[in-house]
Design a protein around this motif. Structure first.
Motif, mmCIF file in Angstrom:
data_model
loop_
_atom_site.group_PDB
_atom_site.id
_atom_site.type_symbol
_atom_site.label_atom_id
_atom_site.label_comp_id
_atom_site.label_asym_id
_atom_site.label_seq_id
_atom_site.Cartn_x
_atom_site.Cartn_y
_atom_site.Cartn_z
ATOM 1 N N UNK A 121 -15.960 16.611 -6.325
ATOM 2 C CA UNK A 121 -15.886 16.273 -4.900
ATOM 3 C C UNK A 121 -14.434 16.034 -4.488
ATOM 4 N N UNK A 122 -14.207 16.095 -3.188
ATOM 5 C CA UNK A 122 -12.888 15.804 -2.635
ATOM 6 C C UNK A 122 -12.822 14.318 -2.292
ATOM 7 N N UNK A 123 -11.737 13.696 -2.708
ATOM 8 C CA UNK A 123 -11.523 12.277 -2.375
ATOM 9 C C UNK A 123 -10.276 12.168 -1.502
ATOM 10 N N UNK B 225 -15.376 12.061 -0.159
ATOM 11 C CA UNK B 225 -15.361 10.609 -0.323
ATOM 12 C C UNK B 225 -14.096 10.062 0.335
ATOM 13 N N UNK B 226 -14.260 9.115 1.236
ATOM 14 C CA UNK B 226 -13.115 8.476 1.895
ATOM 15 C C UNK B 226 -12.928 7.090 1.305
ATOM 16 N N UNK B 227 -11.707 6.796 0.874
ATOM 17 C CA UNK B 227 -11.414 5.490 0.291
ATOM 18 C C UNK B 227 -10.277 4.834 1.063
ATOM 19 N N UNK C 172 -1.640 -0.397 1.916
ATOM 20 C CA UNK C 172 -0.242 -0.094 1.581
ATOM 21 C C UNK C 172 0.420 -1.165 0.729
ATOM 22 N N UNK C 173 0.105 -2.427 0.976
ATOM 23 C CA UNK C 173 0.768 -3.498 0.233
ATOM 24 C C UNK C 173 0.223 -3.652 -1.181
ATOM 25 N N UNK C 174 -0.860 -2.942 -1.529
ATOM 26 C CA UNK C 174 -1.405 -2.996 -2.886
ATOM 27 C C UNK C 174 -0.851 -1.892 -3.769
ATOM 28 N N UNK C 175 -0.045 -1.009 -3.192
ATOM 29 C CA UNK C 175 0.479 0.119 -3.947
ATOM 30 C C UNK C 175 1.684 -0.295 -4.789
ATOM 31 N N UNK C 176 1.819 0.347 -5.939
ATOM 32 C CA UNK C 176 2.949 0.082 -6.831
ATOM 33 C C UNK C 176 3.321 1.383 -7.526
ATOM 34 N N UNK D 106 -2.628 2.736 -6.914
ATOM 35 C CA UNK D 106 -3.159 2.484 -5.581
ATOM 36 C C UNK D 106 -4.002 1.216 -5.544
ATOM 37 N N UNK D 107 -3.778 0.327 -6.484
ATOM 38 C CA UNK D 107 -4.591 -0.876 -6.592
ATOM 39 C C UNK D 107 -5.615 -0.679 -7.690
ATOM 40 N N UNK D 108 -6.793 -0.157 -7.337
ATOM 41 C CA UNK D 108 -7.845 0.064 -8.328
ATOM 42 C C UNK D 108 -7.881 1.500 -8.830
ATOM 43 N N UNK D 109 -7.048 2.367 -8.274
ATOM 44 C CA UNK D 109 -7.033 3.774 -8.674
ATOM 45 C C UNK D 109 -5.607 4.227 -8.941
ATOM 46 N N UNK D 110 -5.534 5.399 -9.559
ATOM 47 C CA UNK D 110 -4.244 6.061 -9.721
ATOM 48 C C UNK D 110 -4.118 7.175 -8.689
#
Length: 314
Positions: free
Chosen positions: A4-6, A32-34, A38-42, A54-58
């Motif tokens: 699927x496309x996320x 899938x839209x997630x 922005x402030x959770x990114x590193x 991206x917080x809980x994802x890469x």
């Protein structure tokens, strides 16, 4: 079976912001839209290159990103900008990209990019010192003074090259550190907003200024109505979006005796007025464009993987 496309919608206001909600809903109809805060990114840099969390994802787990509201409630704006640059440098699909967004936000940069591309736009100037602002007004004649960055018509005023106008631009330059002036283009109390997505005009409306007002901003009480966009206007609006390298843009134009003139290009435009006037939700057009870009990128990536695998097995 094809994965699927996320699509990641980057916003710190997924519930409060009307545009973010529209984009999330439109993207969810295509995959899938997630929500990505922005402030959770590193990000980190190592021997293998740049990695973005991206917080809980890469980053690699998301096919494309839409910068709905690219600055977070917390964190540092410069760090967030640099993370977006790192994502783009690593090959991620980002709509709109950060450099075009910043170019559109900067009024003077927009002016010279449009002129360089041959897009009709009024003469403009930027000055940092009060005397420079005064000289710019003398050269341009009647002008519109705007903040170097900003939107919604805030801080926008007309000045004439008379004593009051010279005093006003000197005051603005001294107060703000810099002032942007754009030669005033006469219009009969109305202008055009053209919404361009993927290089194509998707909708257009006329904005009418309220009685006694020359500014047409919807937030300031402007009235909107749908309009059939002439081919010449479409061509200029699409050229303006291309000049700033924007995947989607709201282009403001005035129609004069010599044809359409671009007054401003918005890289993160509102489309509530467009929806009200035309019934067309630009979130759908944006989501469709993002999906197409994500699918093209996946096809290219799969082709590269097959070539490498074939070369290895050969």
């Amino acid at each position: 079976m094809e994965r699927f496309i996320r699509i990641g919608v980057v916003t710190a206001w997924p519930e409060e912001d009307w545009h973010s909600k529209r984009l999330l809903a439109a993207c969810a109809r295509r995959g899938e839209a997630v929500v990505i805060d922005p402030s959770a990114m590193a990000a980190g840099v190592g021997a293998e290159g740049v990695g973005v969390s991206l917080g809980t994802m890469r980053m690699e787990e998301v096919d494309a990103f839409v910068l709905a509201r690219g600055l977070g409630r917390e964190g540092d704006p410069d760090a967030q900008f640099e993370i977006y640059r790192a994502m783009e440098g690593a090959g991620a699909v980002v709509v709109n990209r950060i450099e075009p967004l910043l170019a559109a936000q900067d009024k003077f940069r927009s002016s010279w990019l449009l002129v360089r591309a041959g897009v009709p736009t009024p003469p403009a100037a930027v000055a940092q010192a009060p005397v420079g602002a005064e000289h710019a007004l003398e050269r341009l004649g009647e002008s519109v003074v705007k903040p170097l960055a900003g939107s919604l018509g805030e801080g926008v005023e007309r000045v004439r090259p008379d004593r009051a106008g010279r005093d006003r631009v000197r005051e603005r330059a001294g107060r703000d550190g810099a002032v942007y002036l754009q030669a005033y283009v006469p219009h009969p109390g109305r202008d055009l907003r053209v919404f361009v997505v993927g290089g194509t005009t998707r909708a257009a409306m006329v904005r009418h200024a309220p009685p006694g007002e020359w500014r047409t901003n919807v937030g300031g009480g402007g009235r909107v109505e749908a309009v059939e966009c002439p081919a010449a206007v479409r061509a200029v609006a699409e050229a303006a979006a291309a000049a700033l390298e924007l995947d989607y843009a709201g282009v403001d134009l005035v129609l004069g005796d010599e044809g359409p003139t671009v007054i401003e290009v918005n890289g993160n435009p509102s489309w509530q007025g467009i929806l009200e006037a035309t019934g067309l939700d630009m979130a759908e057009a944006i989501a469709e464009h993002v999906l197409a870009r994500a699918l093209r990128r996946r096809k290219t990536s799969d082709h590269i993987v097959r070539e490498r695998t074939g070369a290895t097995h050969g």
